[in-house]
Write a protein that holds these residues in place. Structure first.
Motif, PDB file in Angstrom:
ATOM      1  N   TYR A  36      37.728  51.887  37.813  1.00  0.00           N
ATOM      2  CA  TYR A  36      37.933  51.197  38.643  1.00  0.00           C
ATOM      3  C   TYR A  36      39.030  50.431  38.352  1.00  0.00           C
ATOM      4  CZ  TYR A  36      36.102  47.557  35.255  1.00  0.00           C
ATOM      5  OH  TYR A  36      35.856  46.529  34.349  1.00  0.00           O
ATOM      6  N   GLY A  37      39.580  49.435  39.374  1.00  0.00           N
ATOM      7  CA  GLY A  37      40.662  48.850  39.280  1.00  0.00           C
ATOM      8  C   GLY A  37      40.592  47.279  39.319  1.00  0.00           C
ATOM      9  N   GLU A  38      41.202  46.357  38.787  1.00  0.00           N
ATOM     10  CA  GLU A  38      41.119  45.110  38.700  1.00  0.00           C
ATOM     11  C   GLU A  38      42.272  44.294  39.270  1.00  0.00           C
ATOM     12  OE1 GLU A  38      40.116  42.672  35.481  1.00  0.00           O
ATOM     13  OE2 GLU A  38      38.244  43.841  34.881  1.00  0.00           O
ATOM     14  N   SER A  39      41.920  43.203  40.055  1.00  0.00           N
ATOM     15  CA  SER A  39      42.928  42.543  40.735  1.00  0.00           C
ATOM     16  C   SER A  39      43.876  41.672  39.803  1.00  0.00           C
ATOM     17  CB  SER A  39      42.482  41.583  41.792  1.00  0.00           C
ATOM     18  OG  SER A  39      41.727  40.458  41.078  1.00  0.00           O
ATOM     19  N   GLU A  40      44.802  41.263  40.180  1.00  0.00           N
ATOM     20  CA  GLU A  40      45.660  40.496  39.461  1.00  0.00           C
ATOM     21  C   GLU A  40      44.876  39.307  39.143  1.00  0.00           C
ATOM     22  OE1 GLU A  40      49.706  39.968  41.137  1.00  0.00           O
ATOM     23  OE2 GLU A  40      49.032  41.346  42.687  1.00  0.00           O
ATOM     24  N   MET A  41      45.159  38.519  38.375  1.00  0.00           N
ATOM     25  CA  MET A  41      44.377  37.302  37.963  1.00  0.00           C
ATOM     26  C   MET A  41      44.525  36.164  39.135  1.00  0.00           C
ATOM     27  SD  MET A  41      46.018  35.555  34.710  1.00  0.00           S
ATOM     28  CE  MET A  41      47.883  34.885  34.700  1.00  0.00           C
ATOM     29  N   VAL A  42      43.362  35.452  39.425  1.00  0.00           N
ATOM     30  CA  VAL A  42      43.418  34.479  40.457  1.00  0.00           C
ATOM     31  C   VAL A  42      42.894  33.212  39.835  1.00  0.00           C
ATOM     32  CG1 VAL A  42      42.633  34.102  42.780  1.00  0.00           C
ATOM     33  CG2 VAL A  42      42.845  36.363  42.069  1.00  0.00           C
ATOM     34  N   SER A  43      43.625  32.231  40.276  1.00  0.00           N
ATOM     35  CA  SER A  43      43.266  30.890  39.682  1.00  0.00           C
ATOM     36  C   SER A  43      42.160  30.151  40.446  1.00  0.00           C
ATOM     37  CB  SER A  43      44.248  29.988  39.783  1.00  0.00           C
ATOM     38  OG  SER A  43      44.084  28.455  39.648  1.00  0.00           O
ATOM     39  N   ALA A  44      41.222  29.706  39.836  1.00  0.00           N
ATOM     40  CA  ALA A  44      39.735  29.224  40.279  1.00  0.00           C
ATOM     41  C   ALA A  44      40.178  27.905  41.061  1.00  0.00           C
ATOM     42  CB  ALA A  44      38.881  29.129  39.435  1.00  0.00           C
ATOM     43  N   LYS A  45      41.096  27.211  40.084  1.00  0.00           N
ATOM     44  CA  LYS A  45      41.469  25.946  40.878  1.00  0.00           C
ATOM     45  C   LYS A  45      42.307  25.955  41.924  1.00  0.00           C
ATOM     46  CE  LYS A  45      42.475  22.101  38.288  1.00  0.00           C
ATOM     47  NZ  LYS A  45      42.861  21.373  37.158  1.00  0.00           N
ATOM     48  N   ALA A  46      43.268  27.019  42.087  1.00  0.00           N
ATOM     49  CA  ALA A  46      44.033  27.078  43.297  1.00  0.00           C
ATOM     50  C   ALA A  46      43.034  27.472  44.522  1.00  0.00           C
ATOM     51  CB  ALA A  46      45.074  28.366  43.216  1.00  0.00           C
ATOM     52  N   LEU A  47      42.021  28.201  44.153  1.00  0.00           N
ATOM     53  CA  LEU A  47      41.121  28.756  45.071  1.00  0.00           C
ATOM     54  C   LEU A  47      40.271  27.668  45.709  1.00  0.00           C
ATOM     55  CD1 LEU A  47      39.632  32.048  43.912  1.00  0.00           C
ATOM     56  CD2 LEU A  47      40.987  31.747  45.994  1.00  0.00           C
ATOM     57  N   SER A  48      40.093  26.609  44.829  1.00  0.00           N
ATOM     58  CA  SER A  48      39.440  25.265  45.330  1.00  0.00           C
ATOM     59  C   SER A  48      40.423  24.572  46.102  1.00  0.00           C
ATOM     60  CB  SER A  48      38.770  24.344  44.166  1.00  0.00           C
ATOM     61  OG  SER A  48      40.270  23.888  43.597  1.00  0.00           O
ATOM     62  N   PHE A  49      41.600  24.499  46.214  1.00  0.00           N
ATOM     63  CA  PHE A  49      42.540  24.133  47.076  1.00  0.00           C
ATOM     64  C   PHE A  49      42.790  24.869  48.361  1.00  0.00           C
ATOM     65  CE2 PHE A  49      44.532  22.028  43.094  1.00  0.00           C
ATOM     66  CZ  PHE A  49      43.509  20.958  43.061  1.00  0.00           C
ATOM     67  N   ASP A  50      42.079  26.065  48.508  1.00  0.00           N
ATOM     68  CA  ASP A  50      42.208  26.998  49.596  1.00  0.00           C
ATOM     69  C   ASP A  50      43.619  27.442  49.534  1.00  0.00           C
ATOM     70  OD1 ASP A  50      40.712  27.947  51.632  1.00  0.00           O
ATOM     71  OD2 ASP A  50      41.717  26.948  53.158  1.00  0.00           O
ATOM     72  N   ASP A  51      44.231  27.759  48.527  1.00  0.00           N
ATOM     73  CA  ASP A  51      45.474  28.239  48.368  1.00  0.00           C
ATOM     74  C   ASP A  51      45.505  29.698  48.972  1.00  0.00           C
ATOM     75  OD1 ASP A  51      48.249  28.466  47.194  1.00  0.00           O
ATOM     76  OD2 ASP A  51      47.466  29.999  45.995  1.00  0.00           O
ATOM     77  N   LYS A  52      46.552  29.832  50.182  1.00  0.00           N
ATOM     78  CA  LYS A  52      46.868  30.937  50.722  1.00  0.00           C
ATOM     79  C   LYS A  52      47.131  32.092  49.739  1.00  0.00           C
ATOM     80  CE  LYS A  52      49.386  32.557  54.676  1.00  0.00           C
ATOM     81  NZ  LYS A  52      50.505  33.331  54.325  1.00  0.00           N
ATOM     82  N   LYS A  53      47.952  31.971  48.892  1.00  0.00           N
ATOM     83  CA  LYS A  53      48.249  33.178  48.034  1.00  0.00           C
ATOM     84  C   LYS A  53      47.341  33.538  47.109  1.00  0.00           C
ATOM     85  CE  LYS A  53      53.466  32.918  47.474  1.00  0.00           C
ATOM     86  NZ  LYS A  53      54.326  31.718  47.738  1.00  0.00           N
ATOM     87  N   SER A  54      46.629  32.720  46.709  1.00  0.00           N
ATOM     88  CA  SER A  54      45.537  33.298  45.707  1.00  0.00           C
ATOM     89  C   SER A  54      44.548  33.964  46.489  1.00  0.00           C
ATOM     90  CB  SER A  54      44.823  31.854  45.278  1.00  0.00           C
ATOM     91  OG  SER A  54      45.785  31.193  44.301  1.00  0.00           O
ATOM     92  N   LYS A  55      44.173  33.629  47.900  1.00  0.00           N
ATOM     93  CA  LYS A  55      43.182  34.195  48.540  1.00  0.00           C
ATOM     94  C   LYS A  55      43.914  35.543  48.818  1.00  0.00           C
ATOM     95  CE  LYS A  55      42.442  31.172  51.798  1.00  0.00           C
ATOM     96  NZ  LYS A  55      41.967  30.386  53.174  1.00  0.00           N
ATOM     97  N   GLU A  56      45.177  35.745  49.240  1.00  0.00           N
ATOM     98  CA  GLU A  56      45.627  37.135  49.321  1.00  0.00           C
ATOM     99  C   GLU A  56      45.617  37.936  48.182  1.00  0.00           C
ATOM    100  OE1 GLU A  56      49.016  35.433  52.489  1.00  0.00           O
ATOM    101  OE2 GLU A  56      49.802  36.204  50.633  1.00  0.00           O
ATOM    102  N   LEU A  57      45.433  37.273  47.045  1.00  0.00           N
ATOM    103  CA  LEU A  57      45.412  38.263  45.795  1.00  0.00           C
ATOM    104  C   LEU A  57      44.118  38.901  45.986  1.00  0.00           C
ATOM    105  CD1 LEU A  57      46.930  36.041  42.865  1.00  0.00           C
ATOM    106  CD2 LEU A  57      48.131  37.913  43.894  1.00  0.00           C
ATOM    107  N   MET A  58      43.041  38.386  46.583  1.00  0.00           N
ATOM    108  CA  MET A  58      41.754  38.868  46.319  1.00  0.00           C
ATOM    109  C   MET A  58      41.528  39.873  47.763  1.00  0.00           C
ATOM    110  SD  MET A  58      39.236  35.761  45.301  1.00  0.00           S
ATOM    111  CE  MET A  58      39.086  34.774  46.831  1.00  0.00           C
ATOM    112  N   GLU A  59      42.424  40.118  48.442  1.00  0.00           N
ATOM    113  CA  GLU A  59      42.183  41.072  49.538  1.00  0.00           C
ATOM    114  C   GLU A  59      42.308  42.598  49.015  1.00  0.00           C
ATOM    115  OE1 GLU A  59      45.437  40.700  52.332  1.00  0.00           O
ATOM    116  OE2 GLU A  59      44.771  38.833  52.907  1.00  0.00           O
TER     117      GLU A  59
END
Ligand code: FMN
Length: 323
Positions: A36-59
């Motif tokens: 399996y693979g893993e995404s780049e690390m994504v900031s939980a705090k940035a996600l709480s601000f609805d940060d677009k770049k962080s959401k893109e990392l989860m695509e």
């Protein structure tokens, strides 16, 4: 190996690498048989601000499952909310970053700094397990520094709080990526937890993979740096561990074809401008070992369009013929 209810069908998986294990690279590694693979690390705090770049990392792509999304943070509630978002984004596994040594991460009390507070590690795992049905894993280091080697303690607390697997990189935060990876600590973790343990650090070929597995008794491997420009390492490892066959790396022509397909995919996902900009380092890694590599890798640092890359590939191929 099973992580929670997720079956991992091969021994070696792709470790998370910030700025590198994007969707295109993960897909290529999965094609070559990464468990399996893993995404780049994504900031939980940035996600709480609805940060677009962080959401893109989860695509994620349809054809890269099973895939993990890695989250970092140190607030159980934010991490739990981020876990829900990662589940919604289609992750099969959620991994918690407890190993990142970068000052901007660790000085904020996140990444490797979590290992200084084992109780908090347990609270984060517990909060995330309550928030999602997905398996939750933790990626830890040997410890923060030589005076604080506590991988076993952290692994045990995380497992008691519901972690479904523990990934251990056998270096301290203080070591960053230098010095040697301590296989003894991975072995110790394996002896002390009942969930699967994934060994990580300096696995770069059959020999180092075999040593990691046999010495530590770990259930699976994660490969990071050795996969750069070398995604076929997963096929090489699988052929050996599943069938006992030693296969050769692809021919120079095939390597360049794989590189081309990888970078085209990156451009499809990110657009040509961003895709090429972010792929320069990937191209340079693929060109390692080619005749004339130093000059070609320099050129890789300047490619801006797919056409530039096609031209570079033609010149590299032409130059190899002069051998
Ligand atoms: C450039 C770079 C970026 C990394 N990014 C992450 C990350 O986002 N999350 C993480 O848990 N580890 C990260 N790591 C650590 C790797 O996943 C891995 O634990 C480490 O490189 C040791 O494995 P290796 O010897 O196979 O490279 C990173 C390492 C490097 C070199």
């Amino acid at each position: 190996m099973r992580i929670g209810n997720v079956e991992i069908s091969s021994v070696a998986s792709l470790a998370p690498l910030a700025g590198i294990t994007d969707r295109a690279f993960r897909e290529v590694c999965r094609r070559f048989g990464a468990g399996y693979g893993e995404s780049e690390m994504v900031s939980a705090k940035a996600l709480s601000f609805d940060d677009k770049k962080s959401k893109e990392l989860m695509e994620l792509s349809d054809n890269e499952h099973p895939c993990g999304i890695q989250l970092f943070g140190n607030e159980p509630l934010l991490m739990a909310n981020a876990a829900k978002l990662a589940e919604k984004a289609g992750a099969d596994i959620i991994d918690i970053n407890m190993g990142c040594p970068a000052p901007k991460i660790a000085n904020n009390g996140t990444g490797s700094a979590l290992m200084k507070n084992p109780k908090l590690c347990g609270e984060i795992v517990s909060a995330m397990k309550n928030a999602t049905d997905l398996p939750v894993t933790v990626k830890i280091r040997k410890g923060f520094d030589d005076e604080h080697v506590n991988a076993v303690e952290v692994a045990c607390i995380c497992a008691e709080n519901g972690a479904d697997a523990v990934i251990v990189h056998g270096r301290t935060r203080q070591q960053y990526y230098s010095g040697h990876c301590d296989l003894d600590i991975i072995k110790e973790v394996k002896q002390n937890v009942s969930v699967p343990v994934i060994g990580n650090g300096d696995v770069k070929d059959i020999k180092s993979a075999e040593r990691m597995l046999s010495y530590t008794g770990c259930d699976g491997l994660m490969v990071a740096r050795a996969a750069l420009g070398n995604p076929w390492i997963f096929r090489i490892l699988n052929e050996y561990f599943e069938k006992g066959i030693i296969i050769q790396p692809p021919s120079p022509e095939d390597k360049l074809r794989i590189m081309r397909e990888h970078i085209e995919l990156a451009c499809e996902y990110k657009g040509e401008r961003m895709g090429m900009l972010q792929s320069r380092k990937q191209i340079a890694w693929y060109l390692k070992g080619f005749r004339g590599a130093a000059a070609f890798r320099n050129e890789a640092g300047r490619v801006s369009t797919l056409e530039d890359m096609y031209g570079l590939i033609d010149r590299v191929l032409e130059f190899q013929k002069g051998l």
